[in-house]
Design an enzyme around this catalytic site. Structure first.
Site, PDB file in Angstrom:
ATOM      1  N   GLY A  31       2.324  14.551  52.173  1.00  0.00           N
ATOM      2  CA  GLY A  31       1.925  15.965  52.148  1.00  0.00           C
ATOM      3  C   GLY A  31       1.419  16.347  50.776  1.00  0.00           C
ATOM      4  CB  CYS A 131       6.914   4.558  52.545  1.00  0.00           C
ATOM      5  SG  CYS A 131       5.956   5.100  51.123  1.00  0.00           S
ATOM      6  CG  HIS A 173       3.784  -0.292  51.440  1.00  0.00           C
ATOM      7  ND1 HIS A 173       4.368   0.133  52.624  1.00  0.00           N
ATOM      8  CD2 HIS A 173       4.000   0.718  50.554  1.00  0.00           C
ATOM      9  CE1 HIS A 173       4.909   1.328  52.442  1.00  0.00           C
ATOM     10  NE2 HIS A 173       4.709   1.705  51.187  1.00  0.00           N
ATOM     11  CD  GLU A 174       4.139  -0.282  46.540  1.00  0.00           C
ATOM     12  OE1 GLU A 174       3.692   0.740  45.979  1.00  0.00           O
ATOM     13  OE2 GLU A 174       5.134  -0.267  47.279  1.00  0.00           O
ATOM     14  CG  HIS A 177       1.435   4.025  48.070  1.00  0.00           C
ATOM     15  ND1 HIS A 177       1.559   5.225  48.735  1.00  0.00           N
ATOM     16  CD2 HIS A 177       2.564   3.315  48.370  1.00  0.00           C
ATOM     17  CE1 HIS A 177       2.700   5.249  49.401  1.00  0.00           C
ATOM     18  NE2 HIS A 177       3.332   4.108  49.196  1.00  0.00           N
TER      19      HIS A 177
END
Length: 213
Positions: A31, A131, A173-174, A177
């Site tokens: 968010g 996460c 995954h990183e 980001h």
């Protein structure tokens, strides 16, 4: 219960009203716009600056304090192309069967700056992921089996990593980001679940989810 409520209220009274990143005591949550923006590369001659080194120090500290296996700079509010990974010796926490199935291995605390990822095995493997920026939930996520990672460390030195299995998953995954992507964008939607559903039922909803230390 009353004491905990009072303590929390008092703590909030002394918190900075408008804290400035990098955040020291929490990981930003889904968010927050920063998690949806692409991070900026860091010029090599700036890597050893006090600002960048401070971000790295805070990320390493946060990984240790929150028992995380990976953390990106955007997760502490900074739009830099940096992530840190650390996976403890799996034999301390997982069965031999699970270690073999997921191809888990020890990853010593590593800093990656301006990383680039190349997929070397496009076979997709699906396992559950969680996460720190989507706290309290997990889901099944397909990831490529093997990748090659290139970048520089905290000293500006070039390095590469041929990663497979679980290590490959953590890295992907990183990397996501740093590109404004959450695991929820790649998950199997029907697999999303609250990781604490059993405790919520057991304690009839009297469960507190903290977002600080």
């Amino acid at each position: 219960m009353a004491w905990r409520f009072l303590k929390r209220t008092i703590n909030r009274m002394f918190l900075t009203k408008n804290p400035i990143p990098p955040y020291k005591n929490h990981v930003v949550q889904i968010g927050d716009p920063i998690l949806r923006n692409k991070s900026s590369p860091i010029p090599v001659d700036v890597i050893k600056s006090e600002e960048v080194q401070n971000v790295i120090h805070l990320m390493r500290s946060r990984i240790q304090m929150s028992n995380l296996i990976g953390l990106s700079a955007p997760q502490i509010g900074v739009p830099f192309q940096i992530f840190v990974v650390h996976f403890p010796h799996p034999s301390k926490f997982f069965s031999k069967e699970e270690i073999a199935k997921k191809e888990m291995e020890y990853i010593e605390n590593q800093v990656w700056i301006n990383p680039k990822l190349t997929v070397t095995d496009h076979t997709c493997i699906t396992f559950s992921e969680a996460c720190a920026s989507f706290k309290g939930y997990s889901a099944e996520v397909p990831r490529f089996k093997r990748v090659l990672l290139t970048g520089v460390n905290e000293n500006g030195e070039k390095k590469t990593l041929d990663a497979k299995g679980w290590t490959s998953r953590i890295i992907q995954h990183e990397m996501d980001h740093l590109n404004g992507i959450m695991f929820s964008d790649r998950m199997i939607p029907s697999s999303l679940c609250c990781t604490g559903w059993h405790s919520i039922n057991k304690f009839q909803g009297l469960v507190e989810l903290r977002y600080d230390n």
